[in-house]
Design an enzyme around this catalytic site. Structure first.
Site, PDB file in Angstrom:
ATOM      1  N   GLY A  52       0.720  -1.213   0.051  1.00 29.55           N
ATOM      2  CA  GLY A  52       0.054   0.300  -0.001  1.00 29.55           C
ATOM      3  C   GLY A  52       0.863   1.204   0.120  1.00 29.55           C
ATOM      4  N   ASN A  54       1.344   3.458  -2.081  1.00 28.09           N
ATOM      5  CA  ASN A  54       1.056   4.460  -3.349  1.00 28.09           C
ATOM      6  C   ASN A  54       0.504   5.694  -2.515  1.00 28.09           C
ATOM      7  OD1 ASN A  54      -1.360   2.253  -3.308  1.00 28.09           O
ATOM      8  ND2 ASN A  54      -2.270   4.261  -3.882  1.00 28.09           N
ATOM      9  N   THR A  55      -0.232   5.574  -1.322  1.00 26.65           N
ATOM     10  CA  THR A  55      -1.002   6.773  -0.955  1.00 26.65           C
ATOM     11  C   THR A  55      -0.795   6.747   0.729  1.00 26.65           C
ATOM     12  OG1 THR A  55      -2.829   8.163  -0.706  1.00 26.65           O
ATOM     13  CG2 THR A  55      -3.448   5.597  -0.625  1.00 26.65           C
ATOM     14  N   GLY A  56      -1.508   7.807   1.402  1.00 27.51           N
ATOM     15  CA  GLY A  56      -1.329   7.556   2.965  1.00 27.51           C
ATOM     16  C   GLY A  56       0.023   7.399   3.636  1.00 27.51           C
ATOM     17  N   GLY A  58       1.638   4.756   3.821  1.00 29.99           N
ATOM     18  CA  GLY A  58       2.629   3.860   3.021  1.00 29.99           C
ATOM     19  C   GLY A  58       3.452   4.684   2.110  1.00 29.99           C
ATOM     20  N   SER A 181      -3.061  -0.949  14.863  1.00 30.52           N
ATOM     21  CA  SER A 181      -3.789   0.085  15.151  1.00 30.52           C
ATOM     22  C   SER A 181      -4.282  -0.157  16.674  1.00 30.52           C
ATOM     23  CB  SER A 181      -5.168   0.358  14.434  1.00 30.52           C
ATOM     24  OG  SER A 181      -5.980   1.317  14.939  1.00 30.52           O
ATOM     25  N   TYR A 206     -13.115  -4.597  11.372  1.00 22.98           N
ATOM     26  CA  TYR A 206     -11.831  -3.912  11.239  1.00 22.98           C
ATOM     27  C   TYR A 206     -10.860  -4.305  12.549  1.00 22.98           C
ATOM     28  CZ  TYR A 206      -8.419  -0.028  11.181  1.00 22.98           C
ATOM     29  OH  TYR A 206      -7.142   0.432  11.098  1.00 22.98           O
TER      30      TYR A 206
HETATM   31  N1  NDP Z   1      -4.840   6.766   8.925  1.00 29.96           N
HETATM   32  C1  NDP Z   1      -5.041   6.215  10.301  1.00 29.96           C
HETATM   33  O1  NDP Z   1      -5.720   7.150  11.005  1.00 29.96           O
HETATM   34  C2  NDP Z   1      -4.943   4.987  10.597  1.00 29.96           C
HETATM   35  C3  NDP Z   1      -4.262   4.005   9.996  1.00 29.96           C
HETATM   36  N2  NDP Z   1      -4.009   2.826  10.269  1.00 29.96           N
HETATM   37  C4  NDP Z   1      -3.435   1.741   9.591  1.00 29.96           C
HETATM   38  O2  NDP Z   1      -2.343   2.072   8.713  1.00 29.96           O
HETATM   39  C5  NDP Z   1      -2.311   1.625   7.467  1.00 29.96           C
HETATM   40  C6  NDP Z   1      -2.369   2.479   6.438  1.00 29.96           C
HETATM   41  O3  NDP Z   1      -3.513   3.215   6.373  1.00 29.96           O
HETATM   42  P1  NDP Z   1      -3.416   4.740   5.651  1.00 29.96           P
HETATM   43  O4  NDP Z   1      -2.181   4.908   5.004  1.00 29.96           O
HETATM   44  O5  NDP Z   1      -4.225   5.515   6.757  1.00 29.96           O
HETATM   45  O6  NDP Z   1      -4.932   4.558   4.582  1.00 29.96           O
HETATM   46  P2  NDP Z   1      -4.954   4.810   2.946  1.00 29.96           P
HETATM   47  O7  NDP Z   1      -6.321   4.196   2.663  1.00 29.96           O
HETATM   48  O8  NDP Z   1      -4.496   6.203   2.794  1.00 29.96           O
HETATM   49  O9  NDP Z   1      -3.928   3.818   2.368  1.00 29.96           O
HETATM   50  C7  NDP Z   1      -4.030   2.288   2.322  1.00 29.96           C
HETATM   51  C8  NDP Z   1      -3.245   1.592   1.323  1.00 29.96           C
HETATM   52  O10 NDP Z   1      -3.626   0.275   1.402  1.00 29.96           O
HETATM   53  C9  NDP Z   1      -3.974  -0.134  -0.104  1.00 29.96           C
HETATM   54  N3  NDP Z   1      -4.817  -1.185  -0.049  1.00 29.96           N
HETATM   55  C10 NDP Z   1      -6.242  -1.312   0.167  1.00 29.96           C
HETATM   56  N4  NDP Z   1      -6.608  -2.628  -0.335  1.00 29.96           N
HETATM   57  C11 NDP Z   1      -5.498  -3.224  -0.815  1.00 29.96           C
HETATM   58  C12 NDP Z   1      -5.422  -4.594  -1.377  1.00 29.96           C
HETATM   59  N5  NDP Z   1      -6.212  -5.469  -1.410  1.00 29.96           N
HETATM   60  N6  NDP Z   1      -4.091  -4.892  -1.802  1.00 29.96           N
HETATM   61  C13 NDP Z   1      -3.190  -3.978  -1.719  1.00 29.96           C
HETATM   62  N7  NDP Z   1      -3.004  -2.819  -1.251  1.00 29.96           N
HETATM   63  C14 NDP Z   1      -4.334  -2.285  -0.628  1.00 29.96           C
HETATM   64  C15 NDP Z   1      -4.621   1.083  -0.720  1.00 29.96           C
HETATM   65  O11 NDP Z   1      -4.576   0.931  -2.089  1.00 29.96           O
HETATM   66  P3  NDP Z   1      -5.367   1.975  -2.940  1.00 29.96           P
HETATM   67  O12 NDP Z   1      -4.975   3.255  -2.844  1.00 29.96           O
HETATM   68  O13 NDP Z   1      -5.052   1.077  -4.304  1.00 29.96           O
HETATM   69  O14 NDP Z   1      -6.808   1.733  -2.556  1.00 29.96           O
HETATM   70  C16 NDP Z   1      -3.486   2.176  -0.125  1.00 29.96           C
HETATM   71  O15 NDP Z   1      -2.329   2.124  -0.790  1.00 29.96           O
HETATM   72  C17 NDP Z   1      -3.757   0.543   7.297  1.00 29.96           C
HETATM   73  O16 NDP Z   1      -3.033  -0.830   7.873  1.00 29.96           O
HETATM   74  C18 NDP Z   1      -4.329   1.147   8.477  1.00 29.96           C
HETATM   75  O17 NDP Z   1      -5.203   0.226   9.123  1.00 29.96           O
HETATM   76  C19 NDP Z   1      -4.150   2.492  11.560  1.00 29.96           C
HETATM   77  C20 NDP Z   1      -4.464   3.303  12.484  1.00 29.96           C
HETATM   78  C21 NDP Z   1      -5.062   4.790  12.273  1.00 29.96           C
HETATM   79  C1  RET Z   2     -11.128  13.176   7.918  1.00 30.23           C
HETATM   80  C2  RET Z   2     -12.476  12.851   8.333  1.00 30.23           C
HETATM   81  C3  RET Z   2     -12.654  11.849   8.972  1.00 30.23           C
HETATM   82  C4  RET Z   2     -11.618  10.857   9.210  1.00 30.23           C
HETATM   83  C5  RET Z   2     -11.201   9.938   9.910  1.00 30.23           C
HETATM   84  C6  RET Z   2     -10.445   8.941   9.997  1.00 30.23           C
HETATM   85  C7  RET Z   2      -8.976   9.300   9.438  1.00 30.23           C
HETATM   86  C8  RET Z   2     -10.350   7.847  10.853  1.00 30.23           C
HETATM   87  C9  RET Z   2      -9.574   6.901  11.003  1.00 30.23           C
HETATM   88  C10 RET Z   2      -9.615   5.914  11.921  1.00 30.23           C
HETATM   89  C11 RET Z   2      -8.911   4.823  11.968  1.00 30.23           C
HETATM   90  C12 RET Z   2      -8.404   3.888  10.836  1.00 30.23           C
HETATM   91  C13 RET Z   2      -9.004   4.159  13.057  1.00 30.23           C
HETATM   92  C14 RET Z   2      -8.168   3.040  13.562  1.00 30.23           C
HETATM   93  O1  RET Z   2      -7.319   2.239  13.016  1.00 30.23           O
HETATM   94  C15 RET Z   2     -13.855  11.671   9.575  1.00 30.23           C
HETATM   95  C16 RET Z   2     -14.065  11.793  11.260  1.00 30.23           C
HETATM   96  C17 RET Z   2     -14.550  10.443   9.148  1.00 30.23           C
HETATM   97  C18 RET Z   2     -15.016  12.750   9.077  1.00 30.23           C
HETATM   98  C19 RET Z   2     -14.580  14.003   8.797  1.00 30.23           C
HETATM   99  C20 RET Z   2     -13.541  14.117   7.910  1.00 30.23           C
END
Ligand code: NDP
Ligand code: RET
Length: 327
Positions: A52, A54-56, A58, A181, A206
């Site tokens: 993963g 490509n975004t976030g 990762g 998480s 989840y």
């Molecule tokens: N952001 C947060 O607040 C939190 C995040 N996490 C954990 O951090 C990790 C990263 O999340 P985050 O960056 O926030 O989320 P994003 O949604 O921004 O990124 C998730 C990544 O996972 C990829 N992905 C999803 N499904 C698949 C699949 N079937 N095969 C391969 N890749 C896949 C997505 O690909 P694509 O772009 O193509 O969809 C994307 O690259 C996750 O494990 C999440 O549970 C934990 C706690 C809080």
């Molecule tokens: C930006 C944004 C949100 C984002 C929430 C996020 C980023 C939640 C992630 C939670 C995870 C993944 C928790 C535990 O692993 C809301 C509140 C939905 C709504 C308003 C805009």
């Protein structure tokens, strides 16, 4: 002149109030960004995989690894998204050794193909970062019929890691980093209904998958004792990424235009959300640390369910069957 003074008297308190709110929001934001991995390390010659990427979180992880000179493979489900992110990362870091490869964690065939191709290209793997994840999915199944959260977040990574163990062991000292998480604290392993057939709830699914991430990390750490391969899990904290994309509420104008800016001060930037991952992957002080859980770049407490060794063992045996691994 009097009019101007009168006007200033009227607007000054408004400006002052806004200023105070702004300063408080800024201070809260600074505090909420959490621990930072500040050590400068040179990763030239090291090979890493980030799922993963490509975004976030990762993408930020790949960016920093590339900045430090590592060769990085981004395992992405979408070829196009992966390639777009790769080009941007190469441009920004000046490191040409960043590669994007297709790896759909919801398909065991795709994972096997990715691992086989990687091994043809590289003989070493210093860091495997199991980062990809799905959140709040409506009940959907992976190609093999696993509930999507469990299938992608746990089973897919279980198979990928096992397929790469030989190269990780050969490369040792090497590391496996599992992005879990704090949500694991609300998780439960539903032994009788792992795939949510009888009862389904997005949050429950989840949290179960994130608990599974930690049980897997701890069990693998135990199995790899003495090999030089360490395994640790982490909580990145709440970061403003695409993670909530499946929540209908997240897509509303209200959430995007009002709530998102309001939450600005309490959510980490993706770059800061990636800090604990980088810490677990790179900190020289963790060279021999395994089976641990970190948050904000330091050790953190696990919920009792995550310390259940019997459950970790059960989950491992079950995962071998799901992932069709003959060990
Ligand atoms: N952001 C947060 O607040 C939190 C995040 N996490 C954990 O951090 C990790 C990263 O999340 P985050 O960056 O926030 O989320 P994003 O949604 O921004 O990124 C998730 C990544 O996972 C990829 N992905 C999803 N499904 C698949 C699949 N079937 N095969 C391969 N890749 C896949 C997505 O690909 P694509 O772009 O193509 O969809 C994307 O690259 C996750 O494990 C999440 O549970 C934990 C706690 C809080
Ligand atoms: C930006 C944004 C949100 C984002 C929430 C996020 C980023 C939640 C992630 C939670 C995870 C993944 C928790 C535990 O692993 C809301 C509140 C939905 C709504 C308003 C805009």
């Amino acid at each position: 002149m009097e009019i101007i003074i009168h006007f200033l008297h009227k607007i000054a308190p408004i400006f002052l109030a806004h200023g105070i709110v702004g300063i408080i929001a800024f201070c809260v934001r600074l505090y909420m960004q959490g621990g930072k991995f500040r050590k400068q390390t040179d990763e030239t010659g090291k090979v890493a995989i980030v799922t993963g990427g490509n975004t976030g979180l990762g993408r930020e992880t790949v960016m920093e690894l590339a900045r430090r000179g590592a060769t990085v493979y981004m395992a992405c489900r979408s070829k196009e998204k992966g390639e777009r992110a790769r080009k941007e990362i190469v441009k920004r870091t000046g490191n040409p050794n960043v590669f994007s490869r297709e790896c759909d964690l919801s398909s065991l065939d795709s994972i096997r193909q990715f691992a086989a191709d990687f091994k043809k290209e590289q003989s070493q793997l210093h860091v495997l970062i199991n980062n990809a994840g799905v959140f709040w999915e409506p009940r959907r199944l992976t190609k093999e019929g696993f509930e999507m959260h469990l299938g992608v977040n746990h089973i897919g990574h279980f198979l990928l890691t096992n397929l790469l163990l030989d190269v990780l062991e050969r490369t040792a000292p090497s590391r496996v980093v599992v992005v879990a998480s704090k949500a694991h604290e609300r998780g439960q392993i539903h032994v009788e209904d792992m795939h949510g057939q009888d009862f389904y709830d997005e949050g429950v699914a989840y949290c179960q998958s994130k608990l599974a991430n930690i049980l897997f990390a701890r069990e693998l750490a135990k199995r790899l004792e003495g090999t030089g391969v360490t395994v640790n899990a982490l909580n990145p904290g709440i970061a403003d990424t695409e993670i909530a994309r499946n929540m209908i509420f997240f897509q509303t104008k209200f959430a995007q235009t009002l709530l998102r800016p309001l939450l600005w001060s309490v959510m980490k930037t993706p770059r800061n959300g990636a800090q604990t991952t980088l810490y677990a992957a790179l900190d020289p002080d963790l060279a021999k640390v395994s089976g641990q859980y970190f948050s904000d770049c330091k050790l953190a407490h696990l919920a009792p369910a995550a310390l259940d060794d019997q459950m970790a063992n059960w989950l491992w045996a079950q995962s071998e069957k799901w992932a069709q691994i003959a060990l």
